[in-house]
Write a protein that holds these residues in place. Structure first.
Motif, mmCIF file in Angstrom:
data_model
loop_
_atom_site.group_PDB
_atom_site.id
_atom_site.type_symbol
_atom_site.label_atom_id
_atom_site.label_comp_id
_atom_site.label_asym_id
_atom_site.label_seq_id
_atom_site.Cartn_x
_atom_site.Cartn_y
_atom_site.Cartn_z
ATOM 1 N N MET A 193 7.035 -5.132 7.762
ATOM 2 C CA MET A 193 5.882 -4.285 8.033
ATOM 3 C C MET A 193 4.645 -5.102 8.386
ATOM 4 O O MET A 193 3.600 -4.536 8.639
ATOM 5 N N GLY A 194 4.769 -6.419 8.326
ATOM 6 C CA GLY A 194 3.648 -7.283 8.667
ATOM 7 C C GLY A 194 2.530 -7.271 7.644
ATOM 8 O O GLY A 194 1.389 -7.597 7.973
ATOM 9 N N ILE A 195 2.822 -6.902 6.410
ATOM 10 C CA ILE A 195 1.811 -6.829 5.354
ATOM 11 C C ILE A 195 1.866 -8.107 4.519
ATOM 12 O O ILE A 195 2.930 -8.514 4.060
ATOM 13 N N ASP A 196 0.705 -8.738 4.317
ATOM 14 C CA ASP A 196 0.642 -9.939 3.480
ATOM 15 C C ASP A 196 0.834 -9.515 2.026
ATOM 16 O O ASP A 196 0.010 -8.812 1.448
ATOM 17 N N ASN A 197 1.937 -9.942 1.434
ATOM 18 C CA ASN A 197 2.283 -9.560 0.069
ATOM 19 C C ASN A 197 2.178 -10.755 -0.876
ATOM 20 O O ASN A 197 2.889 -10.842 -1.870
ATOM 21 N N THR A 198 1.266 -11.661 -0.576
ATOM 22 C CA THR A 198 1.087 -12.855 -1.396
ATOM 23 C C THR A 198 0.429 -12.467 -2.722
ATOM 24 O O THR A 198 -0.647 -11.877 -2.738
ATOM 25 N N TYR A 224 7.125 -7.474 -6.996
ATOM 26 C CA TYR A 224 5.711 -7.303 -6.688
ATOM 27 C C TYR A 224 5.521 -6.641 -5.328
ATOM 28 O O TYR A 224 6.176 -6.990 -4.348
ATOM 29 N N ARG A 225 4.615 -5.673 -5.314
ATOM 30 C CA ARG A 225 4.192 -5.038 -4.057
ATOM 31 C C ARG A 225 2.669 -4.928 -4.096
ATOM 32 O O ARG A 225 2.113 -4.281 -4.994
ATOM 33 N N CYS A 226 1.994 -5.554 -3.152
ATOM 34 C CA CYS A 226 0.542 -5.400 -3.088
ATOM 35 C C CYS A 226 0.239 -3.917 -2.846
ATOM 36 O O CYS A 226 1.113 -3.162 -2.402
ATOM 37 N N PRO A 227 -0.966 -3.465 -3.166
ATOM 38 C CA PRO A 227 -1.275 -2.035 -3.009
ATOM 39 C C PRO A 227 -0.970 -1.490 -1.612
ATOM 40 O O PRO A 227 -0.456 -0.371 -1.483
ATOM 41 N N ARG A 228 -1.238 -2.269 -0.583
ATOM 42 C CA ARG A 228 -0.976 -1.791 0.782
ATOM 43 C C ARG A 228 0.525 -1.603 1.026
ATOM 44 O O ARG A 228 0.947 -0.591 1.590
ATOM 45 N N LEU A 229 1.333 -2.552 0.597
ATOM 46 C CA LEU A 229 2.786 -2.436 0.747
ATOM 47 C C LEU A 229 3.321 -1.306 -0.131
ATOM 48 O O LEU A 229 4.185 -0.530 0.290
#
Length: 130
Positions: free
Chosen positions: A1-6, A40-45
């Motif tokens: 999805m191209g989302i930075d999940n760092t 882990y999933r950042c809020p956007r992901l």
């Protein structure tokens, strides 16, 4: 999805606690590999995959896990419930015999909340000793 999940350093600390307090001891007790399908999933992901707004996945405190055979997954659920610390333990979907996967979370002041999710609602759950 191209989302930075760092993950942030705080999230890494939470993930480390989850692994050291629950996932590694579980793997040792079980004696076989355990697969993590979602950690882990950042809020956007989390939003992109339809996760709950207050999901502990966004803080690094939760993992969805599974093993190869459904019967063993039910045994794994009981193993967590009866022998390990957890904040939240959820029998996710599946059948009466076995969940489709297990959601497990850990935090320093655990609620020991055990639930079953049938695809529509959550309700309190206590597994039978397996």
């Amino acid at each position: 999805m191209g989302i930075d999940n760092t993950p942030t350093s705080e999230v890494i600390a939470n993930l480390t606690e989850l692994v050291e307090r629950v996932l590694d001891p579980l793997r040792e007790k079980y004696g076989h590999p355990i697969m993590v399908s979602s950690g882990y999933r950042c809020p956007r992901l989390n939003k992109a995959v339809g996760g709950a707004v207050n999901s502990q996945h966004t803080t690094g405190e939760a993992a969805d896990i599974y093993v190869g055979r459904p019967k063993e997954l039910a045994e794994l659920f009981s193993l967590i419930y009866y022998t390990l610390p957890y904040d939240q333990l959820i029998w996710e979907r599946g059948t009466d015999e076995a969940p489709a996967w297990i959601h497990v979370s850990y935090r320093r002041e655990p609620r020991y909340q055990c639930l079953r999710y049938d695809g529509n609602k959550y309700y309190p759950y206590k597994p039978t000793l397996r």
